[in-house]
Design an enzyme around this catalytic site. Structure first.
Site: not given
Ligand code: PEP
Ligand code: MG
Length: 582
Positions: A191, A298, A334, A431, A454-455, A465, A502
């Site tokens: 993050h 977020r 979100r 995700e 990302n997740d 990650r 996203c």
């Molecule tokens: C994701 O998981 O891709 C996402 C956009 O949310 P975050 O990076 O906040 O987990």
């Molecule tokens: Mg996420």
């Protein structure tokens, strides 16, 4: 000295290192001007006095409630605070080294710990823990003073050198005074890395031991493109970096000039480029970079340093202002995506936060916090285009549960006679792999999908990650990832709901082009990434992207997919920004 890491936010910046170490509170070292030294001594004295008062109050309360015998431990703490070994030494460190009180305390603590370690008596050795307890209290009291320098009130501009930053620390940080970030932990989807990109600040992650090796206050250069941290560079090296920094700045200005151009492929397919935002202030930056709305807010950053659920009214204000800022575009909020470790310290934690009691799971235990957010969102939807997105949904049952709570919030508002938006689009982040696998069942229930790559990558490929040691295994172009995205797009197309991405895959021109080839028409990313993705899109043809993506779906590894993309898209990607009109 040069430390190697992973470049997670491009660009170069240089400045004085602000080294942050995590204790009861984050501790950093500042060099004081001679005239500030006595003020600092006063500040330390006041913090010690405040700590003494608090300890006395605790001791008296304990004696009252559970009897005097349990209160003796606080006598030991009070004695420590009175001990000249501690306060006098810390004052000497401030006067001799011209450093802030936090750092002086830290220095004395190190000396005393070394002393305690030499004791053979186990009882005496254990007093080391009491020392941490007492000093932690003084550190907190130092931070609370109105005149205290803190991460939110920095007395200058710095390069942040840190192990890691929690969202609450990131929320507190005075970002305007951060020139660059160097982190021991982390990876591109950490993050803090995402935030650095949002602010257009160069960052390097995965440095492993920079906090230990970088002398506080030393001159450092962060090369976020090359993934390096250079400590005390020579004059010619510094000159070289300054030239790169200047070139980067000009390139950024050139790219920003594209903000008014549409994101459209050469064969006329329109793609909506939106921004991922953590703070209200970022919304302006997003517009500057040409974002067509906020594809991901977020919301958990609203918890801030206190790590407490914000009041409904405060949320309503933030959501309304966001919607107002991006009008006529929409803002997708979100709902709380937090785990127990993001809440006030002292509560339960998960052994494995990424797989633990987070987001909707956690909110089953905090229904009031969730209800407050849903009420604020529904009310804000009466004032602007707002969409609600539930994260970390594992399938239709999770979504139904969240929708039920939303319905209850609606009924409550209706009973309370408060105005609210009645046609708010409600969607989910895809995700968790189980959500991708049940995308057809989810698609008929929701108004939109947003793929959180990302997740999704972390869970599909079983790669943490946040762990730099496995970052080579974190492969956005793994065949499983492309196939999962394709499956989600097909499920969405069958019922004609929009699908966006996203995750950070949307922010890299190469992966963004594959996503568009797979049928994704909305991409949401860190604002600063928008111009480059737009330039790549404007140079590409959708028909060709579709063919290339189809071809990639048949390949067996990320390496081969990447090689194919390089070969097929090199002309588009190398051409750089396509600035001319259609
Ligand atoms: C994701 O998981 O891709 C996402 C956009 O949310 P975050 O990076 O906040 O987990
Ligand atoms: Mg996420």
């Amino acid at each position: 000295m040069e430390l190697k890491g992973i470049g997670v936010s491009p660009g170069v910046a240089m400045g004085q290192a602000l080294v942050v170490e995590r204790e009861a509170v984050a501790v950093f070292r500042l060099l004081l001007a001679p005239e500030a030294v006595e003020v600092e001594v006063q500040r330390l004295t006041r913090a010690v006095e405040a700590s003494q008062k608090q300890l006395l109050a605790i001791k008296e309360r304990l004696a009252r409630e559970v009897g005097g015998s349990h209160a003796y431990i606080f006598d030991a703490h009070l004695l420590m605070l009175e001990d000249p070994l501690l306060l006098d030494r810390a004052v000497t460190v401030i006067r001799e080294d011209h450093v802030n009180a936090e750092w002086a305390l830290r220095t004395v603590a190190d000396q005393l710990h070394a002393l305690f370690d030499e004791f053979t008596d186990a009882y005496l050795r254990e007093r080391s823990t009491d020392l941490d307890d007492v000093l932690g209290r003084v550190q907190i009291n130092l931070g609370g003073a109105a005149d205290a320098p803190s991460l939110s009130r920095l007395p200058g501009s710095f390069v942040l050198v840190t192990e890691d930053l929690t969202p609450s620390e990131a929320a507190e940080l005075d970002w305007e005074r951060i020139l660059a970030v160097a982190m021991d932990a982390g990876s591109p989807t950490h993050h803090t890395a995402i935030l650095a990109r949002s602010f257009g600040i160069p960052a390097v992650a995965g440095l492993q031991d920079a906090v230990r090796r970088v002398p506080p206050g030393s001159l450092v250069v962060v090369d976020g493109t090359g993934g390096r941290l250079v400590v005390e560079p020579t004059a010619p090296t510094l000159e070289g970096f300054r030239a790169v920094q200047q070139r980067h700045k000009l390139e950024e200005e050139r790219l920003q000039a594209t903000s008014a151009l549409p994101a459209v492929t050469r064969d006329g397919v329109r793609v909506s480029l939106q921004a991922n935002v953590e703070f209200l202030d970022e919304a302006d930056t997003a517009l500057l970079y040409g974002a067509e709305g906020i594809g991901l807010f977020r919301s958990e950053y609203l918890l801030g340093r206190s790590r407490e659920w914000p009041a409904e009214k405060r949320q309503l204000d933030v959501y309304c202002r966001l919607a107002e800022l991006v009008r006529p575009h929409a803002v997708t909020v979100r709902t709380w995506d937090v785990g127990p470790e993001d809440l006030a310290p002292g509560g339960p934690t998960s052994p494995n936060p990424a797989l633990g009691e987070r987001s909707l799971r956690l909110l089953r235990r905090a229904p009031e916090a969730f209800r407050g957010q849903l009420r604020a969102l529904l009310q804000a939807a009466a004032h602007g285009a707002l969409r609600i997105m539930f994260p970390f949904v594992s399938g239709p049952a999770d979504f139904e549960e969240a929708r039920q709570l939303l319905e209850e919030a609606r009924q409550e508002l209706s009973r309370d006679g408060l105005p609210f938006g009645d046609r708010v689009p409600v969607g989910v982040t895809i995700e968790v792999p189980s959500a991708a696998m049940t995308a057809d069942l989810l698609a008929s229930r929701v108004d939109f999908f947003s793929v959180g790559t990302n997740d999704l990558i972390q869970y599909l490929l079983a790669v943490d990650r946040t762990d730099p040691r496995v970052s080579a295994h974190y492969q956005p172009l793994h065949p499983a990832v492309l196939r999962a995205v394709r499956g989600v797009v097909e499920a969405a197309e069958r019922v004609a709901i929009p699908v966006s991405v996203c995750g950070e895959m949307a922010a890299d021109p190469t992966t963004a082009l594959v996503l568009v080839g797979l049928g994704v028409k909305e991409l949401s990313m860190s604002p600063a990434a928008i111009p480059r993705v737009k330039a790549a899109l404007r140079g590409a043809s959708f028909a060709r992207l579709k063919e290339v993506a189809e071809g990639c779906l048949a390949l067996p590894s990320a390496r081969e997919i990447e090689a194919r993309l390089r070969a097929e898209l090199s002309a588009v990607l190398a051409a750089g920004p396509v600035l001319q009109g259609e």
